[in-house]
Design an enzyme around this catalytic site. Structure first.
Site, PDB file in Angstrom:
ATOM      1  N   GLY A 270      35.369 -22.829   7.192  1.00  0.00           N
ATOM      2  CA  GLY A 270      37.264 -23.621   7.614  1.00  0.00           C
ATOM      3  C   GLY A 270      37.391 -22.208   7.347  1.00  0.00           C
ATOM      4  O   GLY A 270      38.661 -21.964   7.829  1.00  0.00           O
ATOM      5  N   GLY A 271      36.659 -20.964   7.674  1.00  0.00           N
ATOM      6  CA  GLY A 271      36.780 -19.399   7.408  1.00  0.00           C
ATOM      7  C   GLY A 271      37.173 -19.189   8.461  1.00  0.00           C
ATOM      8  O   GLY A 271      38.338 -18.535   8.809  1.00  0.00           O
TER       9      GLY A 271
ATOM     10  N   CYS B 197      30.365 -35.519  40.716  1.00  0.00           N
ATOM     11  CA  CYS B 197      30.640 -35.193  39.459  1.00  0.00           C
ATOM     12  C   CYS B 197      30.476 -36.872  39.357  1.00  0.00           C
ATOM     13  O   CYS B 197      31.064 -37.539  40.653  1.00  0.00           O
ATOM     14  CB  CYS B 197      31.834 -35.155  38.852  1.00  0.00           C
TER      15      CYS B 197
ATOM     16  N   ASP C  31      29.720 -25.364  20.778  1.00  0.00           N
ATOM     17  CA  ASP C  31      30.886 -25.587  20.904  1.00  0.00           C
ATOM     18  C   ASP C  31      31.423 -24.969  21.496  1.00  0.00           C
ATOM     19  O   ASP C  31      31.559 -23.862  21.052  1.00  0.00           O
ATOM     20  CB  ASP C  31      30.997 -26.400  18.872  1.00  0.00           C
TER      21      ASP C  31
ATOM     22  N   ASP D   5      31.886 -17.783   5.925  1.00  0.00           N
ATOM     23  CA  ASP D   5      31.399 -16.574   6.086  1.00  0.00           C
ATOM     24  C   ASP D   5      32.343 -15.659   6.505  1.00  0.00           C
ATOM     25  O   ASP D   5      33.680 -16.282   6.411  1.00  0.00           O
ATOM     26  CB  ASP D   5      30.721 -16.306   8.237  1.00  0.00           C
TER      27      ASP D   5
ATOM     28  N   CYS E 135      31.831 -38.667  36.655  1.00  0.00           N
ATOM     29  CA  CYS E 135      32.127 -39.123  35.684  1.00  0.00           C
ATOM     30  C   CYS E 135      33.422 -40.271  35.913  1.00  0.00           C
ATOM     31  O   CYS E 135      34.074 -40.445  37.303  1.00  0.00           O
ATOM     32  CB  CYS E 135      33.037 -38.307  34.911  1.00  0.00           C
TER      33      CYS E 135
ATOM     34  N   GLY F 199      30.293 -14.455  14.873  1.00  0.00           N
ATOM     35  CA  GLY F 199      31.405 -13.564  14.887  1.00  0.00           C
ATOM     36  C   GLY F 199      31.044 -13.341  16.658  1.00  0.00           C
ATOM     37  O   GLY F 199      31.376 -12.245  17.209  1.00  0.00           O
TER      38      GLY F 199
END
Lengths: 397, 397
Positions: free
Chosen positions: A86-87, A328, A290, A138, A330, A240
């Protein structure tokens, strides 16, 4: 574990199943990966998704989710989930925030209500959510300087009177102190849950990852690794980065930091990045990623293909009956043309976001599959070269 | 064909496959059923969808779609498609329209450009689109009076100086004259395509349906049936209903009109309606339906269940972990709770529209399956009674 240079092919277990690494985690900010369903994610082979603690804490609330049986039950997803602390959103989204040693005070971007996020509370919230992997709270180096109120709009990288390196050092040191408090709270809840009856623990097997800070400074990164490993977590993330620094700097920091982390634990690079970033950082020893880019770009009409990005609204695609990416497999590329996707996007049909997101997520997940396979077969460097020959960061006109 | 009272269980063939009747057609206004994919529609068992000629003509354009191989190729759907004539949207959406004997002049709601829709042009456009079933251009009784410009906002049902019955009669008579012109053009293109080289015919096997008008007046409906059958179409639709009249009046008009139509052709009731309307109109001899309600209501957070509609945003569902409809086998009900759907809706996640639409469309398509089965087994009246005992039109609080 298979290796090919610094690249690693492994897996890790969670209470909701095993994740093959290197892995990409689609981002389901508010408990839903935007514009696609859980079924779509399963079909595409997503083995783990990410949920944002800040958003879920504010709405519908971690206590409500806990009463509903935890995040897996609430969102109808029974594969692994990682939640951030959440930081990052407090620093980037909340309308006002004040960072003190105790924690981060902020106002909700939804209703202006005042909240306090401490290392302990970040643990409690994620314990209620019941994710499989919780991240420790953090302080990002891009955050506002301590004890000063500031608008969320301007990310304060260089506050008057403090040089960037000491700002980064301060955030790294505070992150280490917060990590110790967060770990202690996690172990308390894990080993003596009755000592905190206010925390409805919905996933007792939750792992907790520490986060390495230290900006772009190798000495600070080294110190952060040492201090975080001394505390001891199930695994470690590199935080970071992907916050505006040049991509080569990001690669250098990763190359410096990843090898310092325990060899037998997954290494998670937070918030990165473009497809070539995934390959370059796997090459430097990263196992988990991510990023919101595949879904956000999809909604903005940018399709990521093996030949580079396509801006689908462009007039050249008006009658182009080829799929977005002829190579592709997909759902979108097997059934729909650039002409149709362009039309849907310009018409503002929701289906545009869905079909574009399906493609971009497939591209990311498939890139990870190819990476994993290449590492096993010792052909990772070949894949890396091929990828850079065919993939361009520049959008097609 | 099976029968149970006036209810009929049949099928009809098209160039893109057979459709089982009674059938419900999900509405894909702009070449996409909103918030769901073609794969979702196939999974739910949709055998035919509807496309809106007005929208597709304005954007991306019927000529572009024809160059791309027709609507099936353009939207990636290889099952049957029915297109309306465009007339209804000219009357309800276009910013200005003027109805003359030649046709309907109107301004695009997109860019204000001036267009003329004639019975012949409605045929040409749908021939380019290549739908399996084309509708003839008709004049709705709710349309503006002839030769007068009027705003689209106010639907002129009673213009000064003309009683409703003569307005309806005028529209019915003009519809019959337009039907004759439309049919002649269709037969010309079908039998002598080289006489109109400007029309790129993408589906030579296209059928054309006539439309019965006549408002709520049995004598006018009878006359409209006679005149339209005299012209001769592959099948017939009942138009001009579900435009604000009381539901019992609508049922009466259907009960009067349907039996007058040829017994061996499907009968299509345009734009109706709620689930109980489907059952009541099947009971009166209707075979085909289309309606935007299941998808539009879904986007507005209203779920249609076997016990009546649910307004999902209601606070009572905040922690309700039951599926929307415990008796429903749709993807949404098998995997998600009211609590999650409420949260997604309030958070404004696109996935809310998708999951709600999947449920509502499944409910409609499943209702049609149950109707078809009941007719075959001679239990249609039993199903009709059960449905009315359990299904309520009133939303749950």
């Amino acid at each position: 574990m298979h290796r090919d240079g610094a690249a690693r092919r492994g897996e890790f277990g969670t209470p909701h199943g095993i994740v093959q690494t290197p892995a990409f985690m689609p981002v389901g900010t508010r408990g839903a990966v935007k514009a696609v369903t859980q079924r779509d994610l399963e079909d595409m082979g997503a083995e783990i998704i990410l949920g944002n603690t800040y958003h879920l804490y504010l709405r519908p609330g971690d206590e409500l989710i806990a009463r509903c049986g935890g995040l897996h039950a609430f969102i109808g997803w029974d594969r692994p989930i990682l939640t951030d602390s959440g930081g990052y959103q407090v620093f980037s989204l909340a309308s006002l925030r004040r960072i003190r040693e105790e924690g981060a005070e902020f106002r909700s971007h939804l209703d202006g209500s005042l909240h306090m996020l401490t290392p302990e509370r970040a643990v409690d919230i994620q314990m209620r959510l019941g994710s499989d992997i919780a991240m420790v709270l953090d302080e990002c180096a891009t955050a506002a300087p301590s004890d000063s109120w500031s608008d969320a709009g301007g990310s304060v990288r260089r506050s008057p009177g403090s040089d960037p390196k000491s700002v980064a050092a301060g955030a790294m040191e505070r992150s280490a102190r917060w990590a110790k408090r967060g770990r202690e709270r996690q172990l308390q809840l894990r080993h003596d849950p009755r000592s905190a009856p206010e925390v409805n623990i919905t996933n007792p097997g939750q792992a907790q990852f520490g986060i390495i800070q230290g900006g772009t400074y190798p000495d600070q990164r080294t110190e952060s690794v040492q201090r975080t490993i001394d505390i001891g977590f199930e695994a470690y993330a590199i935080g970071g980065l992907s916050v505006g620094e040049p991509v080569e700097v990001m690669y250098d920091v990763v190359a410096h930091t990843a090898p310092l982390l325990p060899d037998d634990r997954p290494r998670y690079l937070m918030g990165t990045g473009l497809p070539d970033d995934l390959i370059e950082c796997v090459a430097r020893g990263v196992d988990m990623f991510d990023c919101v880019l595949p879904t956000r770009n999809a909604r903005n009409g940018q399709l990521i293909t093996s030949r580079g990005p396509i801006v689908i609204k462009n007039a050249r695609y008006a009658e182009d009956m080829a799929p977005p990416d002829p190579d592709c497999a997909c759902y979108t590329c097997r059934h729909f043309s650039r002409a149709y996707l362009r039309y849907l996007f310009l018409a503002g049909e929701m289906t545009a976001a869905t079909l574009n997101s399906l493609h971009n997520l497939h591209f990311y997940l498939d890139t990870m599959r190819r990476i994993r396979e290449a590492i096993v077969f010792g052909s990772f460097e070949k894949l890396r070269r091929e990828f850079h020959q065919t993939f361009s960061r520049r959008p097609q006109i």
